[in-house]
Scaffold this motif. Sequence first.
Motif, PDB file in Angstrom:
ATOM      1  N   MET B  32       0.845  -1.188   0.000  1.00  0.00           N
ATOM      2  CA  MET B  32       0.000   0.000   0.000  1.00  0.00           C
ATOM      3  C   MET B  32       0.883   1.241   0.000  1.00  0.00           C
ATOM      4  N   TYR B  33       0.335   2.350  -0.540  1.00  0.00           N
ATOM      5  CA  TYR B  33       1.123   3.557  -0.779  1.00  0.00           C
ATOM      6  C   TYR B  33       0.281   4.799  -0.468  1.00  0.00           C
ATOM      7  N   TRP B  34       0.966   5.845  -0.052  1.00  0.00           N
ATOM      8  CA  TRP B  34       0.352   7.167   0.025  1.00  0.00           C
ATOM      9  C   TRP B  34       1.152   8.127  -0.850  1.00  0.00           C
ATOM     10  N   TYR B  35       0.415   8.861  -1.700  1.00  0.00           N
ATOM     11  CA  TYR B  35       1.008   9.873  -2.565  1.00  0.00           C
ATOM     12  C   TYR B  35       0.339  11.211  -2.276  1.00  0.00           C
ATOM     13  N   ARG B  36       1.045  12.264  -2.627  1.00  0.00           N
ATOM     14  CA  ARG B  36       0.428  13.576  -2.683  1.00  0.00           C
ATOM     15  C   ARG B  36       0.623  14.149  -4.081  1.00  0.00           C
ATOM     16  N   GLN B  37      -0.376  14.885  -4.518  1.00  0.00           N
ATOM     17  CA  GLN B  37      -0.330  15.513  -5.831  1.00  0.00           C
ATOM     18  C   GLN B  37      -0.563  17.007  -5.668  1.00  0.00           C
ATOM     19  N   ASP B  38       0.476  17.783  -5.918  1.00  0.00           N
ATOM     20  CA  ASP B  38       0.379  19.224  -5.872  1.00  0.00           C
ATOM     21  C   ASP B  38      -0.077  19.749  -7.223  1.00  0.00           C
ATOM     22  N   PRO B  39      -0.664  20.934  -7.261  1.00  0.00           N
ATOM     23  CA  PRO B  39      -1.225  21.446  -8.523  1.00  0.00           C
ATOM     24  C   PRO B  39      -0.219  21.431  -9.666  1.00  0.00           C
ATOM     25  N   GLY B  40      -0.630  20.879 -10.795  1.00  0.00           N
ATOM     26  CA  GLY B  40       0.210  20.853 -11.988  1.00  0.00           C
ATOM     27  C   GLY B  40       1.368  19.872 -11.920  1.00  0.00           C
ATOM     28  N   MET B  41       1.353  19.004 -10.934  1.00  0.00           N
ATOM     29  CA  MET B  41       2.475  18.086 -10.755  1.00  0.00           C
ATOM     30  C   MET B  41       1.993  16.653 -10.781  1.00  0.00           C
ATOM     31  N   GLY B  42       2.957  15.757 -10.940  1.00  0.00           N
ATOM     32  CA  GLY B  42       2.655  14.339 -10.783  1.00  0.00           C
ATOM     33  C   GLY B  42       2.596  13.976  -9.315  1.00  0.00           C
ATOM     34  N   LEU B  43       2.399  12.694  -9.067  1.00  0.00           N
ATOM     35  CA  LEU B  43       2.285  12.217  -7.696  1.00  0.00           C
ATOM     36  C   LEU B  43       3.662  11.954  -7.098  1.00  0.00           C
ATOM     37  N   LYS B  44       3.802  12.290  -5.836  1.00  0.00           N
ATOM     38  CA  LYS B  44       5.042  12.009  -5.118  1.00  0.00           C
ATOM     39  C   LYS B  44       4.732  11.092  -3.938  1.00  0.00           C
ATOM     40  N   LEU B  45       5.593  10.114  -3.718  1.00  0.00           N
ATOM     41  CA  LEU B  45       5.361   9.102  -2.697  1.00  0.00           C
ATOM     42  C   LEU B  45       5.689   9.637  -1.312  1.00  0.00           C
ATOM     43  N   ILE B  46       4.751   9.472  -0.396  1.00  0.00           N
ATOM     44  CA  ILE B  46       4.957   9.926   0.984  1.00  0.00           C
ATOM     45  C   ILE B  46       5.478   8.775   1.839  1.00  0.00           C
ATOM     46  N   TYR B  47       4.704   7.713   1.910  1.00  0.00           N
ATOM     47  CA  TYR B  47       5.057   6.497   2.649  1.00  0.00           C
ATOM     48  C   TYR B  47       4.522   5.300   1.885  1.00  0.00           C
TER      49      TYR B  47
END
Lengths: 118, 117
Positions: B32-47
């Motif tokens: 399982m994964y958590w990502y964040r997506q900031d405006p105009g960006m791709g997803l970045k992995l948090i944990y």
Amino acid sequence: AQTVTQSQPEMSVQEAETVTLSCTYDTSESDYYLFWYKQPPSRQMILVIRQEAYKQQNATENRFSVNFQKAAKSFSLKISDSQLGDAAMYFCAYFDPDYGGATNKLIFGTGTLLAVQP
Amino acid sequence: NAGVTQTPKFRILKIGQSMTLQCTQDMNHNYMYWYRQDPGMGLKLIYYSVGAGITDKGEVPNGYNVSRSTTEDFPLRLELAAPSQTSVYFCASSYPPGRGARNQPQHFGDGTRLSIL
């Protein structure tokens, strides 16, 4: 570190026409996966197509196909017979499976916003 | 088959507040994964987590914590919300990596839009 680059922030295509979205990546690995994800305004992340690096044959899913050039580290997505429902943000993503390890993750490009004109 | 379910879908927090984003999957996926997506960006992995009881940091873990007490659930906790954490958060799950049709790497939830004011 692996990187994924999508150099086209926005693209536009006429309905029923064909459009190609570009993606390049950088890696020193030989075994990896590449993906195109579609993100419509609903924000869902929908897998469009996947390519395993060890397969030479380009993947195809109905109207979606890829041009995978491993030596050039290029992975473009071709959408044929474009439909209004294809309008979305498209993300290219790289996956290093790291078999037996624990660093598996998707690395995303910054996306290409595709508009489909009626 | 519900897939990956995230709650809430939207939330507004004040600076310094804490909250937990819930994620549950019913596909018996180990990863399982958590990502964040900031405006105009791709997803970045948090944990991410490779199984119950095992978690590890991704690219942008600062300000977050996770736990994985069961295979199904992978909550993400923000302890002291900051404006920089305004983003859309995605949870995803997958089978372990391997070749073959089962290796569609990640199923995504519908995201949680979080604003911190």
